[in-house]
Design an enzyme around this catalytic site. Structure first.
Site, mmCIF file in Angstrom:
data_model
loop_
_atom_site.group_PDB
_atom_site.id
_atom_site.type_symbol
_atom_site.label_atom_id
_atom_site.label_comp_id
_atom_site.label_asym_id
_atom_site.label_seq_id
_atom_site.Cartn_x
_atom_site.Cartn_y
_atom_site.Cartn_z
ATOM 1 N N GLU A 125 0.794 -1.244 0.000
ATOM 2 C CA GLU A 125 0.000 0.000 0.000
ATOM 3 C C GLU A 125 0.822 1.288 0.000
ATOM 4 O O GLU A 125 0.560 2.207 0.780
ATOM 5 C CB GLU A 125 -0.967 -0.019 1.204
ATOM 6 C CG GLU A 125 -1.842 -1.257 1.206
ATOM 7 C CD GLU A 125 -2.766 -1.369 2.416
ATOM 8 O OE1 GLU A 125 -2.578 -0.620 3.391
ATOM 9 O OE2 GLU A 125 -3.675 -2.215 2.384
ATOM 10 N N GLU A 232 -6.399 -10.658 -1.284
ATOM 11 C CA GLU A 232 -7.236 -10.425 -0.089
ATOM 12 C C GLU A 232 -8.706 -10.303 -0.473
ATOM 13 O O GLU A 232 -9.424 -9.424 0.003
ATOM 14 C CB GLU A 232 -6.805 -9.131 0.622
ATOM 15 C CG GLU A 232 -5.331 -9.054 0.949
ATOM 16 C CD GLU A 232 -4.940 -7.838 1.800
ATOM 17 O OE1 GLU A 232 -5.828 -7.156 2.328
ATOM 18 O OE2 GLU A 232 -3.727 -7.599 1.928
#
Ligand code: GLA
Length: 321
Positions: A125, A232
């Site tokens: 991220e 995810e």
């Protein structure tokens, strides 16, 4: 009924995230359906080391011993991130020391779990969501500089050359962010930084994405020449800004959720040559992070098995091809 991992054996691995608790409470589902596991939290930096030189491996060890017992390989998650990372790394404001600390950390994790993991999310991220900025403002970036991802991948490759190294992010198929992620990974690849793949988190909503949107995104990622993993995936039963708190799932939404899973897995199957693993962010609807995010204490039902661990319509659809 064939299990997920059997049905998909000619396509890609099917993974789930687990905790030290769910390897006990959900052991049957994990061993029947999944052939890759990710620690939801237990291998994050702060989970194994929250103070300098103070490593605690108990919960990660518990998961790894389960994985060894059942011969399930692990995705390592994660080294360099702005969350769940201890402050001591940055405290002295010394760039070289911070990178040395990261190196020691990666050595520590690799010595202990290197035979159990097959890949690692080296950076998580790092791209900014806001449209007018490129990189996220993080402690790593502030101390090491804009090219901190290069350092992280170089160090990781040196220590664990046999592992596949990933960049992992969310909002990854939304054009406002996707193009920046593609720019970052392409740029690294062209400069010879040892990155092997992109992790697409795929935290979706019951009515989004549709088949065409996801397909376009996967095509662009595939064109980078990097390996892809879905890392995810879950499909929330709520749209953005919906703060309602129903006590049971709405039947119409469950149907839309099943369609969304079906659409997504159709695209994943089409791109099986570049996708190596599809990981769900949880196992069954009784335990999952969306029960507290973005609305605290609001039940969600984002996975393929229900609260009683029974197959949902979404599961039946993705097994039916
Ligand atoms: C991000 C991280 C995961 C996890 C989720 C929430 O996607 O990559 O490790 O923290 O948020 O469970």
């Amino acid at each position: 009924m064939l299990s997920l991992k059997e049905k998909y054996q000619d396509y890609f691995k099917i993974g789930c995230c687990v905790s030290a608790k769910t390897v006990e409470t959900h052991a049957d589902l994990i061993t029947t359906h999944f052939n890759s596991i990710t620690c939801e939290n237990e291998m994050k930096y702060i989970s194994v080391c929250n103070e300098r030189d103070n490593y605690r491996f108990k919960r990660a060890d518990r998961i790894v011993s389960f994985a060894r017992e059942h011969h399930i390989p692990l995705r390592g998650h994660t080294f360099v991130w702005h969350n769940q990372t201890p402050d001591f790394i940055f405290e002295r404001g010394d760039k070289e020391e911070a990178l040395e600390t990261l190196r020691e950390h990666i050595i520590m994790m690799h010595d202990r779990y290197g035979k159990d993991t097959y890949c690692w999310d080296v950076v998580n991220e790092a791209i900014e969501d806001k449209s007018d900025e490129y990189l996220r403002d993080t402690p790593w970036r502030r101390l090491v500089g804009d090219y901190y991802m290069d350092d992280a991948f170089r160090i990781a490759k040196e220590i664990m050359p046999e592992q596949q190294l990933f960049y992992n992010d969310y909002n990854e198929i939304e054009p406002f962010k996707m193009h920046k992620i593609i720019r970052a990974v392409t740029d690294m690849k062209e400069r010879g930084i040892p990155i092997d793949g992109v992790g697409l988190q795929c935290h979706f909503k019951y009515n989004n994405p549709n088949y065409d949107k996801l397909k376009r995104a996967i095509e662009l990622y595939a064109a980078t020449g990097l390996r892809l993993q879905i890392t995810e995936m879950d499909v929330s039963m709520f749209a953005n800004h919906d703060e309602s708190k129903p006590i049971k799932p709405d039947a119409g939404r469950l149907e839309q959720q099943a369609k969304t899973y079906d659409n997504c897995f159709k695209v994943f199957r089409e791109y099986k040559d570049v996708i190596d693993c599809v990981t769900l962010w949880g196992i069954a609807d009784d335990v999952n992070w969306l029960d507290n995010f973005p609305v605290e204490n609001r039940k969600n039902w984002p996975l393929l098995f229900d609260e009683e661990h029974k197959p949902k319509e979404a599961l039946l659809r993705i097994l039916d091809f």
